[in-house]
Structure formats: structure tokens, C-alpha cells
Design an enzyme around this catalytic site. Structure first.
Site, PDB file in Angstrom:
ATOM      1  N   HIS A  10      16.254  -8.401  44.330  1.00  0.00           N
ATOM      2  CA  HIS A  10      17.158  -7.845  45.614  1.00  0.00           C
ATOM      3  C   HIS A  10      18.061  -7.256  45.567  1.00  0.00           C
ATOM      4  CE1 HIS A  10      20.306  -9.151  47.835  1.00  0.00           C
ATOM      5  NE2 HIS A  10      19.966  -8.352  49.311  1.00  0.00           N
ATOM      6  N   HIS A  52      24.626  -0.627  51.124  1.00  0.00           N
ATOM      7  CA  HIS A  52      24.148  -1.922  51.562  1.00  0.00           C
ATOM      8  C   HIS A  52      25.775  -1.454  52.623  1.00  0.00           C
ATOM      9  CE1 HIS A  52      25.134  -6.218  52.180  1.00  0.00           C
ATOM     10  NE2 HIS A  52      24.367  -6.584  52.457  1.00  0.00           N
TER      11      HIS A  52
HETATM   12  O1  G3P Z   1      16.019  -8.447  53.053  1.00  0.00           O
HETATM   13  C1  G3P Z   1      17.168 -10.016  52.488  1.00  0.00           C
HETATM   14  C2  G3P Z   1      18.179  -9.390  52.601  1.00  0.00           C
HETATM   15  O2  G3P Z   1      18.843  -8.400  51.383  1.00  0.00           O
HETATM   16  C3  G3P Z   1      19.329  -9.456  53.544  1.00  0.00           C
HETATM   17  O3  G3P Z   1      20.063  -9.691  53.439  1.00  0.00           O
HETATM   18  O4  G3P Z   1      23.139  -8.713  53.861  1.00  0.00           O
HETATM   19  O5  G3P Z   1      21.967  -8.991  51.136  1.00  0.00           O
HETATM   20  O6  G3P Z   1      20.548  -7.051  52.784  1.00  0.00           O
HETATM   21  P1  G3P Z   1      21.735  -8.335  52.750  1.00  0.00           P
HETATM   22 MG    MG Z   2      19.260  -6.628  52.468  1.00  0.00          MG
END
Ligand code: G3P
Ligand code: MG
Length: 230
Positions: A10, A52
Site C-alpha cells: 500500500h 494521496h
Molecule cells: O486502494 C486501496 C486504498 O489505498 C484505498 O484507500 O485512502 O488508502 O487510498 P486510500
Molecule cells: Mg490508495
């Protein structure tokens, strides 16, 4: 069915390195990830970058909005999508490209992202998976570049999920691993979708989710989850 790895890092390996940076992608690879997830948005001058938040405050300590900054004014450690792809090529990494538009730029962000992927994505890597919480972004991606597989991001799955995935031609559902229920996992799998969960950093929780039928776990700590699942 869409083929995904069991584990995706992630924002790279956000538990160990600054999220969504080349250093984070390298760390994810070093810790065994074969794919990473990134968030893509556009600068004021329309350059796709990996970030992000709408603001640079949390990750860069700069109190400005991405949508109001030209690429030339961004810190050098915020990578462009193209720089990230070059890094993936070097490391042999696949990628879940999350389209994370700034407000009002849902379609434009998708268009620029897929145009960049078409131009720069190396043929020897597995094709990228597009995802987004924004139905409009996935619909725009499908219209411009239907060849890229799409997954709809839904934090809290409700009964109407299938009409949303069908409307954007998604082949995957990416959802919160903390909210997913066993019956819903069965329903999604039975409908032929690839099922991914975020953001799971606990090995026992990841194992339980895979036991429920989850195909892919998106995690800040790919080494921890790989060790638990292998
Ligand atoms: O794509 C999975 C996850 O990244 C979605 O949530 O807020 O971490 O981008 P976020
Ligand atoms: Mg994400």
C-alpha cells in the site's frame, strides 16, 4: 478472471518508508512485494503525480493544495506517475493505480492517467489494475482505454454494489478488510469478481480474510502479510 498477487504494498511499503515515494516502492520490493498500490492525482498544470491527500501538509509539511501547484513547485520527492513507472520497470513491480482525483477533476485525472500508462507502461510488466472510489473516473478510464482492467473501490459494501461495478465495467472489487463480511465475500466471488481488501497490516487478520475468499490483501507491511500467508 483478473489475476492479482496475494499481496500488494500500500502506497509502496508505507509502514517503512514515506508513502507514495520511489523509496517506498523500493522498500516494498525489498520486502517481497511484487506489486504496489499508488494514488494518482493531477497538479495544476495537469501532470499526473503520486500523492494521496489533496494537500501537501501531512506528508510534505507544506500547507498548499496539489490542485493549486504546478509540478515545477512540488518537492522533488513527490514522484510523477512517469517516474514511478520507470521505477517499477527497474524493480519489475506490477501496480494497482488508484485514480484519486482532486475535487471536480474525476474524468480529467482518469484520462491523463490512462494516456500516461498507454505511453509509458512497459509491456514486460503485468498490466496495471486501475481502481477508484469515483465511478466517474472509472467510467472515463473505460471510455478512453478499455484495455486496462478496473476495480471499483467501495469502503462499505451495500446491496447496490453490483449495479455500480457493471456501470463502469469493473472486474474487481476493492474494499475495506475491516468492514467486509463473509456473506458479502462469497457473493462477490460467486459473481466472478476479483476481491481485494485494504489496508490490512495484521497477519492473522489477513489469513482470516483469505480464508473468507479474499484474493488480494493490500498492506503497508508486505513482508508481514507475505510471511503470514505463505
Ligand atoms: O486502494 C486501496 C486504498 O489505498 C484505498 O484507500 O485512502 O488508502 O487510498 P486510500
Ligand atoms: Mg490508495
Amino acid at each position: 478472471m483478473l489475476q492479482l498477487p496475494k499481496v500488494i504494498g500500500h502506497r509502496g511499503a508505507a509502514a517503512y518508508a514515506p508513502e507514495n515515494t520511489l523509496a517506498s516502492f523500493r522498500e516494498a520490493s525489498r520486502r517481497g512485494a511484487t506489486w504496489v498500490e499508488i494514488d494518482v492525482k493531477l497538479t495544476r498544470d495537469g501532470v499526473p503525480i503520486v500523492m494521496h491527500d489533496a494537500s501537501l501538509r501531512r506528508t510534505m509539511g507544506i500547507d498548499r493544495l496539489v490542485a493549486e501547484m504546478p509540478r515545477a513547485e512540488l518537492p522533488a520527492d513527490v514522484p510523477t506517475l512517469e517516474q514511478s513507472i520507470a521505477c517499477f520497470a527497474e524493480l519489475g513491480l506490477g501496480c494497482n493505480v488508484e485514480i484519486k482525483p482532486c475535487e471536480g477533476r474525476e474524468r480529467e485525472t482518469a484520462r491523463v492517467t490512462v494516456e500516461t500508462l498507454r505511453r509509458a507502461w512497459p509491456a514486460r510488466l503485468p498490466p496495471p489494475l486501475l481502481s477508484s472510489f469515483k465511478d466517474a473516473s472509472l467510467a472515463a478510464a473505460r471510455d478512453v482505454a478499455p484495455e486496462f482492467d478496473r476495480a471499483l473501490l467501495i469502503d462499505d459494501l451495500q446491496d447496490g454494489w453490483r449495479s455500480r461495478t457493471d456501470a463502469v465495467g469493473a472486474v474487481g472489487v476493492n474494499t475495506s478488510g475491516k468492514r467486509l463480511t463473509a456473506p458479502r465475500a462469497v457473493e462477490i466471488r460467486a459473481a466472478g469478481f476479483a476481491l481485494s481488501v485494504y489496508t490490512i497490516n495484521d497477519g492473522a487478520v489477513a489469513k482470516a480474510l483469505v480464508g473468507m475468499g479474499v484474493h488480494c490483501v493490500i498492506t503497508d507491511a508486505p513482508d508481514v502479510i507475505l510471511a503470514a500467508l505463505n
